[in-house]
Design an enzyme around this catalytic site. Sequence first.
Site, PDB file in Angstrom:
ATOM      1  N   HIS A  81       0.856  -1.189   0.000  1.00  0.00           N
ATOM      2  CA  HIS A  81       0.000   0.000   0.000  1.00  0.00           C
ATOM      3  C   HIS A  81       0.892   1.241   0.000  1.00  0.00           C
ATOM      4  CE1 HIS A  81      -4.272  -1.433   1.140  1.00  0.00           C
ATOM      5  NE2 HIS A  81      -3.631  -2.388   0.510  1.00  0.00           N
ATOM      6  N   GLU A  83       1.059   4.186   1.453  1.00  0.00           N
ATOM      7  CA  GLU A  83       1.571   4.790   2.683  1.00  0.00           C
ATOM      8  C   GLU A  83       2.717   3.967   3.275  1.00  0.00           C
ATOM      9  OE1 GLU A  83      -3.002   5.459   2.762  1.00  0.00           O
ATOM     10  OE2 GLU A  83      -1.558   4.032   1.939  1.00  0.00           O
ATOM     11  N   ARG A  87       6.702   5.046   3.588  1.00  0.00           N
ATOM     12  CA  ARG A  87       7.388   5.025   4.879  1.00  0.00           C
ATOM     13  C   ARG A  87       8.648   4.169   4.826  1.00  0.00           C
ATOM     14  NH1 ARG A  87       7.898   1.031   9.354  1.00  0.00           N
ATOM     15  NH2 ARG A  87       8.340   2.262  11.229  1.00  0.00           N
ATOM     16  N   ARG A  88       8.627   3.062   4.076  1.00  0.00           N
ATOM     17  CA  ARG A  88       9.834   2.258   3.899  1.00  0.00           C
ATOM     18  C   ARG A  88      10.938   3.105   3.260  1.00  0.00           C
ATOM     19  NH1 ARG A  88       8.962  -3.557   3.968  1.00  0.00           N
ATOM     20  NH2 ARG A  88      10.836  -3.786   2.694  1.00  0.00           N
ATOM     21  N   CYS A 129      -6.753   3.139   4.322  1.00  0.00           N
ATOM     22  CA  CYS A 129      -7.677   2.022   4.489  1.00  0.00           C
ATOM     23  C   CYS A 129      -7.815   1.667   5.964  1.00  0.00           C
ATOM     24  CB  CYS A 129      -7.199   0.811   3.686  1.00  0.00           C
ATOM     25  SG  CYS A 129      -5.650   0.093   4.280  1.00  0.00           S
ATOM     26  N   CYS A 195      -3.749   0.452   6.890  1.00  0.00           N
ATOM     27  CA  CYS A 195      -2.925   1.666   6.945  1.00  0.00           C
ATOM     28  C   CYS A 195      -3.354   2.562   8.109  1.00  0.00           C
ATOM     29  CB  CYS A 195      -3.011   2.416   5.620  1.00  0.00           C
ATOM     30  SG  CYS A 195      -2.146   1.589   4.262  1.00  0.00           S
ATOM     31  N   LYS A 198      -1.553   1.229  11.103  1.00  0.00           N
ATOM     32  CA  LYS A 198      -0.114   1.475  11.049  1.00  0.00           C
ATOM     33  C   LYS A 198       0.216   2.943  11.316  1.00  0.00           C
ATOM     34  CE  LYS A 198       1.106  -2.509   8.229  1.00  0.00           C
ATOM     35  NZ  LYS A 198       1.840  -3.058   7.073  1.00  0.00           N
ATOM     36  N   ARG A 201      -0.120   3.652  14.902  1.00  0.00           N
ATOM     37  CA  ARG A 201       1.064   3.170  15.609  1.00  0.00           C
ATOM     38  C   ARG A 201       2.217   4.173  15.487  1.00  0.00           C
ATOM     39  NH1 ARG A 201       3.311  -2.321  13.434  1.00  0.00           N
ATOM     40  NH2 ARG A 201       4.038  -0.923  11.779  1.00  0.00           N
TER      41      ARG A 201
END
Length: 303
Positions: A81, A83, A87-88, A129, A195, A198, A201
């Site tokens: 996905h 987002e 972020r990776r 999502c 997402c 995440k 988090r």
Amino acid sequence: MVSLADRVAQCVIDRYLKLPKRGKPTAKGTDSVKEEWTVLAGFVIEDTGTNELECVSLGTGLKCQHRQQLSRFGDSVHDSHAEVIARRALLVYLLDQLCNKESIFTKTTLPRQLDTKYKLHLYTSQCPCGDAAIGPLHATLDTDHLPQAKRRRTEHSDSVIANRIVRGHQGFDSLGMLRLKPGRADSIPTMSMSCSDKIARWNALGVQGSLLALLILPIYISSIVVGDLFDHSSIDRALNQRVSSALDSKHMPDGYNANECAVLPTSVEFERSQLVLKARNVDIVTADASIYWQKGLQASVAL
């Protein structure tokens, strides 16, 4: 005057448009052409001293691997996905910054800290999502005209509440739930959280992850800018209120807190979003590929 949200969105889209075509959505088919759509997400660094914005990472994508596709060697990307891909890429950018003499970090001793003049913003072309999207999706779904079997899958059930983790589009009346990707009930379950979960988090632990947490203090998102399916109350509940209601910053380790990012809409359209293509009255299909880019890469990587 252009709003900060529109500037952040345009900053990510401009960077996306400069990338090569490989991995980007395109038209598929010959006799019956269908246009691919996807979600675009990116992280933007704001220099509050100069008001300059710079996109430092981005990603596109809609797919994630189901349980039967997972590699036992851990050498595949489970969640593509947008987002998550963005972020990776951000993590690689942050690691590069630690190696640079001129960087976004202050001091040279560990743990290093993000210079206070910088802010981090997240743009996504569609509402994340999971829990954040439940309100907007429910508003567009007419359950009275759904087949009975499909209606049961989207409505509330006792097992949904008991397990506390549900498939993405089940239990529309159960807010604040942890949800798995993908949303479709007829697909094979995955091990990937939504997402919304995440990003929530990240609001508690920062975006840097456990490895970089050994080297830097937590970095939190200042704002999230959302394009399609924007619903402030749903997004704020899913990303901010769920965290602040569960955590007390007073009892968290030094540097950590229950972050509340600003939730901002944008009028800037992403040309390959689902709603933009639907408005053109063309047949659409989800894009197969994802792209990954961070500052320092000459070209994006197709996944």
